[in-house]
Design an enzyme around this catalytic site. Structure first.
Site, PDB file in Angstrom:
ATOM      1  N   ASP A 122     -68.310 -42.638 124.225  1.00 51.25           N
ATOM      2  CA  ASP A 122     -68.236 -41.892 125.515  1.00 51.25           C
ATOM      3  C   ASP A 122     -69.401 -41.313 126.043  1.00 51.25           C
ATOM      4  O   ASP A 122     -70.439 -41.414 125.592  1.00 51.25           O
ATOM      5  CB  ASP A 122     -67.482 -40.361 124.839  1.00 51.25           C
ATOM      6  CG  ASP A 122     -65.906 -40.742 124.446  1.00 51.25           C
ATOM      7  OD1 ASP A 122     -65.287 -41.580 125.495  1.00 51.25           O
ATOM      8  OD2 ASP A 122     -65.248 -40.319 123.561  1.00 51.25           O
ATOM      9  N   ARG A 175     -65.630 -37.846 116.064  1.00 47.41           N
ATOM     10  CA  ARG A 175     -65.847 -36.469 116.102  1.00 47.41           C
ATOM     11  C   ARG A 175     -64.637 -35.545 115.955  1.00 47.41           C
ATOM     12  O   ARG A 175     -65.250 -34.234 115.542  1.00 47.41           O
ATOM     13  CB  ARG A 175     -66.036 -36.343 117.653  1.00 47.41           C
ATOM     14  CG  ARG A 175     -67.485 -37.113 118.220  1.00 47.41           C
ATOM     15  CD  ARG A 175     -67.570 -37.295 119.633  1.00 47.41           C
ATOM     16  NE  ARG A 175     -67.361 -35.985 120.622  1.00 47.41           N
ATOM     17  CZ  ARG A 175     -66.944 -36.024 121.796  1.00 47.41           C
ATOM     18  NH1 ARG A 175     -66.985 -37.168 122.589  1.00 47.41           N
ATOM     19  NH2 ARG A 175     -66.796 -34.967 122.413  1.00 47.41           N
ATOM     20  N   ARG A 213     -66.685 -48.685 122.871  1.00 47.57           N
ATOM     21  CA  ARG A 213     -66.781 -48.021 124.293  1.00 47.57           C
ATOM     22  C   ARG A 213     -67.034 -46.670 123.941  1.00 47.57           C
ATOM     23  O   ARG A 213     -66.285 -45.605 123.867  1.00 47.57           O
ATOM     24  CB  ARG A 213     -65.375 -48.081 125.113  1.00 47.57           C
ATOM     25  CG  ARG A 213     -65.167 -49.510 125.687  1.00 47.57           C
ATOM     26  CD  ARG A 213     -63.920 -49.831 125.873  1.00 47.57           C
ATOM     27  NE  ARG A 213     -62.950 -49.725 124.864  1.00 47.57           N
ATOM     28  CZ  ARG A 213     -61.708 -49.784 125.137  1.00 47.57           C
ATOM     29  NH1 ARG A 213     -60.992 -50.065 126.152  1.00 47.57           N
ATOM     30  NH2 ARG A 213     -61.023 -49.985 123.927  1.00 47.57           N
TER      31      ARG A 213
END
Lengths: 254, 254
Positions: free
Chosen positions: B52, B198, B50
């Site tokens: 972002d 990230r 999923r």
């Protein structure tokens, strides 16, 4: 009046080309406006290669004169500030001798053409590659490419409106390389005719599909006839990657 | 009800993320609409990861069931037709066993993070890289990255809203490589926590700038505290590049 030489990257998509024209946004015009906004006086900006609408640059070179001695780092920062939001960036800046001319001092120009051979549309690389539906034989393309290397009359590969005095050019390198699922065509010469790289790539694609043999490419070359050229490759896949100068042209005597 | 597995590329820029939400355009929602437009009945589409808002994919994987046996090539062509002009492309399509689940059958996920270290803005690669003004020591980054490889409690590198049951994950690979003027961070694991890549990249950038040492990264890891994390790297540099499955999950018994 110090002379500045800048190296420029741009996304050619929104521009009608490098050169200032009566209508439409140009790379040259955007640079002139940004430099004038920073220094406050009128400038002339001259580029090494007059790229067409939609053609990109990773290493275009241009020069201009400023009325006072600015630090080259400051010039690059200020011009980049005023260029926003245009997709143009000054990635290098130096002071050069007064005799330097981005166009006439250049001794070699390097172009890259990117082909993405797949059925699905290009999305991450939209406007950055030529997406072709067919599989291409890059080895056959590279072999055929060698018949264009050297000194030839490139009339077949020259746009109707080309303003060069002679159609005879010397192509130093034309290499076809498979990379990360793409096919890259790298071309190097002192100078090119208008649309020459895109015309050569169009013919190499015909070879890669198996529609043309190496002999067909030789015949097209020797015809010296624009109508012997295959369909010209689109602008979006083409990049001006680098321009070379002799050391003496760029080294400033202080 | 044959089950189809598709491999998808997308530009994450215009989407609020993969997963269907109350507001905003999503990748999953765009795919559902395109598949329904082609087959005429309601479908459910389930993805492996999923991603972002703003995160891209070169190799996202999803599955869905169709009510009749379409040729996979036709399915890909038709879905791509109906996806236009959304920047999403089906780059692979096959029929898989009914037990295949894009999310739960996955055994490894591969991500790439692209950093462009230079002063000038990113123009050709706008929304495709994290442009950082500082030079980064990629060798130091790669050395430090190795302290995150293996099984660890990754609480420091986990978004507040992460829904995973456990913060303990096994990172198989974290490599920092210089390539074409960019710095690439490649990460591989069975699964990742929300914002894990990230967050790790944000800390590695601190190492690359010389603000953090390898010991600082170990201390951040061992703190198991979100506030010990450096600033999280932006979405635009991140790509889901590949999802691996065991052969048995995708090979159809005919």
């Amino acid at each position: 009046m110090p002379r500045y030489c800048i190296t420029i990257e741009y996304d050619g998509t929104p521009f009608v080309g490098w050169q200032v024209q009566a209508d439409g946004e140009t790379v040259q015009g955007s640079l002139v406006r940004a430099i004038e906004a920073f220094c406050g006086v009128a400038v002339q900006v001259r580029g090494a290669g007059r790229t067409d609408a939609g053609v990109h640059a990773r290493g275009q070179v241009a020069h201009f004169d400023l009325s006072r001695d600015w630090d080259p780092f400051r010039v690059a920062e200020a011009v980049n500030f005023h260029l926003r939001p245009s997709p143009i960036a000054v990635i290098g800046c130096r002071v050069v001798p007064d005799a330097f001319d981005a166009r006439f001092s250049a001794i070699r120009r390097h172009y890259l053409y990117r082909i993405l051979p797949r059925r699905a549309p290009a999305v991450l690389e939209a406007n950055r590659v030529w997406r072709v539906s067919q599989a291409l034989d890059h080895t056959a393309m590279d072999e055929a490419a060698q018949v264009l290397v050297g000194q030839h009359d490139f009339t077949t590969f020259r746009a109707a409106g080309c303003q060069a005095k002679s159609p005879i050019k010397t192509l130093d390198r034309l290499a076809v390389i498979a990379r990360d699922g793409e096919i890259h065509v790298a071309a190097t010469a002192r100078s090119f005719l208008h649309n020459q790289v895109r015309s050569m790539v169009g013919c190499l694609k015909a070879v890669g599909e198996g529609k043309w043999t190496c002999s067909d490419l030789i015949a097209a070359r020797d015809a010296c006839d624009r109508s012997a050229c295959a369909a010209v490759a689109p602008a979006a896949g083409l990049y001006l990657t680098q321009v070379d100068y002799p050391d003496a042209a760029t080294e400033r005597v202080t």
